[in-house]
Design a protein around this motif. Structure first.
Motif, PDB file in Angstrom:
ATOM      1  N   ALA A 728       0.828  -1.209   0.000  1.00 24.72           N
ATOM      2  CA  ALA A 728       0.000   0.000   0.000  1.00 24.72           C
ATOM      3  C   ALA A 728       0.860   1.257   0.000  1.00 24.72           C
ATOM      4  O   ALA A 728       0.511   2.276  -0.628  1.00 24.72           O
ATOM      5  CB  ALA A 728      -0.947   0.002   1.198  1.00 24.72           C
ATOM      6  N   LEU A 731       1.891   1.816  -3.460  1.00 32.16           N
ATOM      7  CA  LEU A 731       0.774   2.355  -4.229  1.00 32.16           C
ATOM      8  C   LEU A 731       0.605   3.851  -3.955  1.00 32.16           C
ATOM      9  O   LEU A 731       0.337   4.628  -4.892  1.00 32.16           O
ATOM     10  CB  LEU A 731      -0.502   1.599  -3.884  1.00 32.16           C
ATOM     11  CG  LEU A 731      -1.758   2.026  -4.650  1.00 32.16           C
ATOM     12  CD1 LEU A 731      -1.571   1.809  -6.147  1.00 32.16           C
ATOM     13  CD2 LEU A 731      -2.978   1.253  -4.151  1.00 32.16           C
ATOM     14  N   ASP A 732       0.789   4.255  -2.703  1.00 29.17           N
ATOM     15  CA  ASP A 732       0.718   5.689  -2.396  1.00 29.17           C
ATOM     16  C   ASP A 732       1.830   6.459  -3.102  1.00 29.17           C
ATOM     17  O   ASP A 732       1.621   7.590  -3.579  1.00 29.17           O
ATOM     18  CB  ASP A 732       0.814   5.888  -0.877  1.00 29.17           C
ATOM     19  CG  ASP A 732      -0.394   5.320  -0.139  1.00 29.17           C
ATOM     20  OD1 ASP A 732      -1.459   5.184  -0.787  1.00 29.17           O
ATOM     21  OD2 ASP A 732      -0.263   5.015   1.059  1.00 29.17           O
ATOM     22  N   ILE A 761      -5.997   1.488 -10.583  1.00 29.27           N
ATOM     23  CA  ILE A 761      -5.796   1.837  -9.169  1.00 29.27           C
ATOM     24  C   ILE A 761      -6.884   1.188  -8.299  1.00 29.27           C
ATOM     25  O   ILE A 761      -6.603   0.684  -7.197  1.00 29.27           O
ATOM     26  CB  ILE A 761      -5.780   3.362  -9.002  1.00 29.27           C
ATOM     27  CG1 ILE A 761      -4.565   3.958  -9.717  1.00 29.27           C
ATOM     28  CG2 ILE A 761      -5.755   3.740  -7.532  1.00 29.27           C
ATOM     29  CD1 ILE A 761      -3.236   3.452  -9.219  1.00 29.27           C
ATOM     30  N   ARG A 762      -8.111   1.186  -8.791  1.00 28.23           N
ATOM     31  CA  ARG A 762      -9.179   0.546  -8.022  1.00 28.23           C
ATOM     32  C   ARG A 762      -8.902  -0.949  -7.855  1.00 28.23           C
ATOM     33  O   ARG A 762      -9.085  -1.513  -6.760  1.00 28.23           O
ATOM     34  CB  ARG A 762     -10.511   0.783  -8.721  1.00 28.23           C
ATOM     35  CG  ARG A 762     -11.688   0.221  -7.950  1.00 28.23           C
ATOM     36  CD  ARG A 762     -13.023   0.696  -8.514  1.00 28.23           C
ATOM     37  NE  ARG A 762     -13.156   0.371  -9.913  1.00 28.23           N
ATOM     38  CZ  ARG A 762     -13.124   1.277 -10.897  1.00 28.23           C
ATOM     39  NH1 ARG A 762     -12.958   2.549 -10.593  1.00 28.23           N
ATOM     40  NH2 ARG A 762     -13.254   0.906 -12.151  1.00 28.23           N
ATOM     41  N   ARG A 764      -5.923  -2.399  -7.948  1.00 33.40           N
ATOM     42  CA  ARG A 764      -4.780  -2.618  -7.053  1.00 33.40           C
ATOM     43  C   ARG A 764      -5.172  -2.362  -5.595  1.00 33.40           C
ATOM     44  O   ARG A 764      -4.719  -3.092  -4.694  1.00 33.40           O
ATOM     45  CB  ARG A 764      -3.636  -1.681  -7.453  1.00 33.40           C
ATOM     46  CG  ARG A 764      -3.114  -1.912  -8.867  1.00 33.40           C
ATOM     47  CD  ARG A 764      -2.588  -3.339  -9.050  1.00 33.40           C
ATOM     48  NE  ARG A 764      -2.179  -3.588 -10.435  1.00 33.40           N
ATOM     49  CZ  ARG A 764      -2.977  -4.080 -11.358  1.00 33.40           C
ATOM     50  NH1 ARG A 764      -4.238  -4.403 -11.039  1.00 33.40           N
ATOM     51  NH2 ARG A 764      -2.542  -4.277 -12.578  1.00 33.40           N
ATOM     52  N   ARG A 765      -5.982  -1.345  -5.355  1.00 36.26           N
ATOM     53  CA  ARG A 765      -6.448  -1.118  -3.982  1.00 36.26           C
ATOM     54  C   ARG A 765      -7.264  -2.303  -3.479  1.00 36.26           C
ATOM     55  O   ARG A 765      -7.117  -2.748  -2.326  1.00 36.26           O
ATOM     56  CB  ARG A 765      -7.292   0.156  -3.932  1.00 36.26           C
ATOM     57  CG  ARG A 765      -6.502   1.441  -4.067  1.00 36.26           C
ATOM     58  CD  ARG A 765      -7.420   2.626  -3.825  1.00 36.26           C
ATOM     59  NE  ARG A 765      -6.736   3.885  -4.013  1.00 36.26           N
ATOM     60  CZ  ARG A 765      -5.986   4.480  -3.092  1.00 36.26           C
ATOM     61  NH1 ARG A 765      -5.822   3.883  -1.904  1.00 36.26           N
ATOM     62  NH2 ARG A 765      -5.399   5.628  -3.325  1.00 36.26           N
ATOM     63  N   GLU A 766      -8.127  -2.804  -4.361  1.00 34.40           N
ATOM     64  CA  GLU A 766      -8.942  -3.948  -3.963  1.00 34.40           C
ATOM     65  C   GLU A 766      -8.071  -5.167  -3.678  1.00 34.40           C
ATOM     66  O   GLU A 766      -8.306  -5.905  -2.705  1.00 34.40           O
ATOM     67  CB  GLU A 766      -9.948  -4.257  -5.076  1.00 34.40           C
ATOM     68  CG  GLU A 766     -10.876  -5.410  -4.749  1.00 34.40           C
ATOM     69  CD  GLU A 766     -11.857  -5.691  -5.882  1.00 34.40           C
ATOM     70  OE1 GLU A 766     -12.616  -6.659  -5.773  1.00 34.40           O
ATOM     71  OE2 GLU A 766     -11.837  -4.918  -6.869  1.00 34.40           O
ATOM     72  N   GLU A 769      -6.354  -4.680  -0.394  1.00 31.61           N
ATOM     73  CA  GLU A 769      -7.337  -4.880   0.671  1.00 31.61           C
ATOM     74  C   GLU A 769      -7.637  -6.355   0.868  1.00 31.61           C
ATOM     75  O   GLU A 769      -7.712  -6.837   2.013  1.00 31.61           O
ATOM     76  CB  GLU A 769      -8.610  -4.102   0.332  1.00 31.61           C
ATOM     77  CG  GLU A 769      -9.669  -4.160   1.408  1.00 31.61           C
ATOM     78  CD  GLU A 769     -10.910  -3.379   1.021  1.00 31.61           C
ATOM     79  OE1 GLU A 769     -11.861  -3.311   1.819  1.00 31.61           O
ATOM     80  OE2 GLU A 769     -10.924  -2.828  -0.106  1.00 31.61           O
TER      81      GLU A 769
END
Length: 925
Positions: A728, A731-732, A761-762, A764-766, A769
């Motif tokens: 994460a 990703l930031d 991005i959605r 990768r965030r998912e 998570e």
């Protein structure tokens, strides 16, 4: 019988029955009876063909059959089986060489789909050009490299759309096709936008080609041409044709203006040449006046020559003044010369007026009257005497000398000088002067002494010569007078001539008649000539009236024109446009030329008036043009100062546009200076616009570079897959890099990139998570021994055995929340709750986990689902929902719930494990 025998003794593979032929094929030797198998491979029965081709294991032989025209599905199937490696055991190198020789796309597609080697499939795929087959390979091929290679060769928009819709098996192919489709659409939109830009530019260029010339015309044309050339896309033929036509029109306007400027330059050269011509004319006239003053005598011929020169000077001066005004110095010299001529001419006119009286007084020897006439003539003292005046002056002086108190010798000496003068006049043929002098000497001879016999004899001899000269003049003038009479009579009878030509010819004849004087004069010829001349004048009287009326009308128009111009010059506008004044000047000059001729007596006066008016008008034009030049120099200074100021180039360009607008409103500076000022101003404007274009190009280049960097970042993030929850932070960091690249240029490509970036991005965030959730589940499973210990302790407590706390095993570490839940579980055994309440709590936790995992909820659990959703909304009102924290809270609650009976736990444990297993599943890459 022969048919029966032939069937009995013929081979079985030729039997009419297909079943017999098929059985016979199985007994044939594939090595020695290969030709028979080749014939059977072309049998009409499909089963026979299939059995025959299955016995052929040489792909070269099968390919040769195909080349010979044998076409069958069984043959293609066997060949594909051999080349794919499913039969025959042929080495890979040979199969690769054979596949390269195959030209049938269907057979290549089968090999590419079912080949046993990746290189073999790629070789077969290389020969396929049909996009439908390529799409099928990209969607259904079992090898990823083949799918990717096939997908790369799909280039049409329709094919890429089909790939996006059908390539469900390979997300890479689908994503690549989606990206290429986006790029293709972005390129198409870019081309469309470029075409729109070109169309807009063409419209501006065509409008510019139809516009009138202005000082910034050429600069705007060059700017539009540079913008056209800066577009990188290929133009259409029609647009290129329109561009060339618009350029031709613009260049024609520029060339016409340059021709106009050259004409003005030529006009300036003509102005300078006119000044040189005026100076030469005035100088020649002044030299003639000086020569006249320095001569011994002034004659009618000298004055006629001077008059002709003056008329030529006036005519030429007027012609030049109608084109270009003279400078004040030349004008002053011209006026001074004309005044000097007027003094001479007036003196001559006075002499002509008193000429007859002078002759009579001279003949009558009236000395007193001669003196009064000479005084009335008022001959200028700086001029040489006219011969008649010289003769009278000489006579008076001689009279004084001969009648004075001089002695006889001096009288005779002076008489000899007069005789020498008479002889000279006779030698020159001056009959009239010689006659007058002879008469005077005859009168003076009466006062000579008696010893002057020789002088009297000379006087008599000169008298004889004078009579001979008189006879000779009569002999020459007589025929000339007759010719003039005949000529004027012929002119009277001539009816083909115009009135103007008739009048001109009549004046010439009258002038020639007067030039003869009294030589051979007789009353009959004089009356004849005079009467004919009077009749001609009578016939021309109407024409003369018309000419007088025309001259008077022209004079009236010229006077009115001068009045109008003088009224304009008396109150000129403070900001009068020099171009408008130049137009007035040119129109006034044209009107002046049209109103010609005018009465001779008024021509010179009105001409001088108009010349002065034109001089004042030109001075006003020059003054206004000078003021405009000063204003334009100020604009040039402001532009140069603007160029040196530190400000954005766009703002500088807007300001220079306002200065250009002021330049156009000012008008034109003096000729020659206008071009110099315009070139300097245009160069400064071009520098400013060049800076703006350079900055705009740099900004566009930087935006495109940012766009390319963003595209590279998108591709890099697309290829990156998070593997742990700690990614994460990476990703930031990636998001910070993307924010640093903002802003991006607007357009379809940027919009497509933003949509793709948002989706990546959605995803990768998912994934991060889900990885964090999987880590939480993994931590839960690490504490399963502790949970089992709690379950055993719960069972002992519920069975009536002593309740005890479950301690933590050695080496086990729990988070603060789990450690708190562990203590709560121990406390729950000491203070147990009813079993139904515990079961309901476990069911609630199970439903909560099912909701988080997205599992279907049973119908009897619907009340729990609704209650949990309401609680989730209330607990997280105004805050984002963090699934990781929510999962940890549920697991802690699951650990803290107790005591739980074995039956209740067994009823829920399977569903809990299933839900937890689904939570550990990561999304596909």
């Amino acid at each position: 019988m022969p048919g029966l025998l032939s069937r009995l003794f013929s081979p079985r593979w030729r039997h009419p029955d297909p079943t017999v032929r098929r059985e016979a094929v199985t007994r044939l030797d594939a090595t020695r009876q290969r030709e028979v198998l080749e014939q059977l491979a072309q049998d009409e029965d499909p089963d026979v063909r299939l059995t025959a081709v299955q016995r052929l294991d040489d792909p070269d032989q099968l390919l040769r059959l195909r080349q010979q025209g044998v076409v069958s599905r069984e043959l293609d199937h066997q060949l594909a089986e051999l080349l794919c490696g499913r039969a025959g055991g042929i080495e890979l190198g040979r199969r690769l060489a054979l596949v390269e020789e195959i030209s049938d796309p269907a057979l290549r597609a089968r090999i590419a789909m079912h080949g046993d080697n990746q290189q073999l499939r790629l070789t077969a795929l290389a020969g396929i050009d049909d996009e439908t087959m390529l799409i099928e390979q990209a969607c259904d091929n079992s090898i990823a490299a083949v799918r990717h290679a096939a997908a790369e060769r799909v280039t049409s928009e329709q094919g890429l759309k089909q790939l996006v819709q059908t390539a469900r098996r390979d997300r890479h192919v689908q994503r690549n096709a989606r990206d290429r489709l986006s790029h293709l659409r972005a390129d198409a939109d870019a081309i469309k936008e470029s075409m729109a830009q070109r169309e807009s530019l063409l419209i501006k260029l065509e409008q510019h080609g139809r516009a009138q010339w202005e000082p910034l015309y050429a600069g705007r044309f060059r700017h539009l041409e540079r913008e056209w050339l800066s577009l990188a896309d290929q133009t259409e033929t029609e647009q290129e044709r329109r561009f060339q036509e618009a350029c031709l029109r613009c260049r024609k306007v520029i060339n016409d203006h340059e021709a106009h400027e050259q004409a003005q330059q030529a006009d300036q050269q003509r102005r300078e040449q006119a000044d040189l011509d005026r100076e030469a004319l005035v100088m020649a006239f002044e030299e003639s006046l000086d020569a006249l003053r320095q001569g011994e005598y002034i004659t009618q011929q000298d004055l006629a020559s001077l008059r002709s020169q003056k008329q030529l000077l006036a005519t030429r001066w007027q012609t030049l003044s109608e084109t270009h005004l003279a400078n004040p110095t030349l004008r002053h010299r011209y006026d001074t010369a004309l005044k000097a001529y007027d003094v001479i001419n007036q003196a001559w006119l006075r002499l002509e007026e008193h000429g007859n009286a002078l002759e009579e007084a001279f003949k009558s020897n009236d000395e007193h009257r001669l003196k009064s006439i000479i005084k009335a003539c008022a001959w200028p003292g700086d001029l040489p005497l006219e011969p008649r005046l010289a003769r009278v002056q000489h006579y008076l002086r001689l009279e004084r000398e001969l009648t004075g108190k001089d002695n006889a010798a001096e009288q005779v000496e002076r008489f000899d000088k007069e005789l020498a003068m008479l002889e000279q006049l006779l030698d020159d043929g001056a009959f009239k002067a010689a006659s007058r002098l002879h008469q005077r000497l005859k009168h003076l001879s009466e006062n000579l002494p008696s010893s002057a016999d020789q002088q009297l004899a000379s006087l008599k001899r000169h008298g004889a010569r004078l009579a001979e000269l008189r006879d000779w003049r009569g002999f020459v003038a007589g025929p000339k007078r007759e010719q003039l009479c005949q000529a004027i009579e012929a002119l009277e009878q001539e009816d083909q001539l115009t009135d103007q030509d008739r009048d001109r010819r009549h004046r010439q004849l009258v002038k020639q008649w007067k030039a003869l004087g009294d030589a051979a004069a007789n009353r009959e010829q004089s009356e004849r000539f005079r009467s004919t001349s009077d009749r001609i004048r009578a016939t021309l009287e109407t024409w003369h009236d018309q000419q007088r009326h025309l001259r008077q009308s022209n004079l009236t128009e010229r006077v009115a024109l001068c009045d109008q111009l003088e009224a304009l010059l008396e109150q000129p506008a403070a900001l009068a446009d020099p171009d408008a004044l130049r137009d007035i000047r040119d129109k006034a000059r044209d009107q002046w030329r049209r109103t010609s001729p005018v009465p001779r007596d008024d021509a010179e006066a009105i001409g001088r008036r108009f010349g002065r008016i034109r001089h004042r008008l030109q001075a006003l034009i020059d003054r206004r043009a000078t003021e405009i030049a000063e204003a334009k120099r100020a604009l040039i200074g402001a532009t140069r100062q603007l160029l040196e100021q530190d400000m954005p180039s766009r703002q500088r360009a807007e300001r220079v546009k306002a200065l250009q607008h002021q330049w156009r409103e000012l008008g034109r500076a003096p000729k020659g200076e206008e071009q110099t000022l315009w070139r300097e101003f245009r160069q400064l404007c071009d520098d400013i616009f060049a800076q703006r274009d350079a900055e705009r190009n740099d900004r566009t280049q930087r935006l495109r570079q940012r766009q390319d960097e963003m595209q590279a970042l998108i591709d890099r993030v697309d290829a990156w897959q998070p593997t742990s929850s700690s990614d994460a932070a990476q990703l930031d960091q990636i998001l910070a890099e993307a924010n640093a690249l903002e802003p991006l240029p607007s357009g379809r490509r940027t919009e497509g990139m933003r949509r793709r970036w948002t989706g990546i991005i959605r995803a990768r965030r998912e994934r991060i998570e889900r990885i964090a959730i999987a880590d939480k589940v993994s931590q839960w499973r690490d504490v399963m021994p502790l949970i089992q210990a709690h379950l055993k302790a719960d069972a002992d407590c519920l069975a009536g055995r002593p309740c005890h706390d479950v301690p933590l095993t050695e080496g086990m570490t729990l988070s603060d929340n789990l450690h708190k839940a562990h203590q709560q579980r121990n406390d729950a055994r000491r203070n147990p709750v009813p079993e139904p309440q515990v079961a309901e709590q476990l069911a609630r936790l199970r439903v909560h986990l099912a909701l988080m995992a997205g599992h279907p909820i049973a119908h009897h659990d619907e009340p729990l689902r609704l209650a949990i959703q309401v609680d989730r909304l209330n607990d997280n009102f105004g805050q984002p929902l963090e699934r990781e924290d929510e999962l940890e809270a549920v697991l802690c609650a699951l650990l803290a719930t107790g005591p739980v009976s074995p039956q209740t736990w067994q009823r829920e444990v399977n569903d809990l494990d299933t839900v937890l297993d689904s939570l550990t599943q990561l999304p596909p890459p």
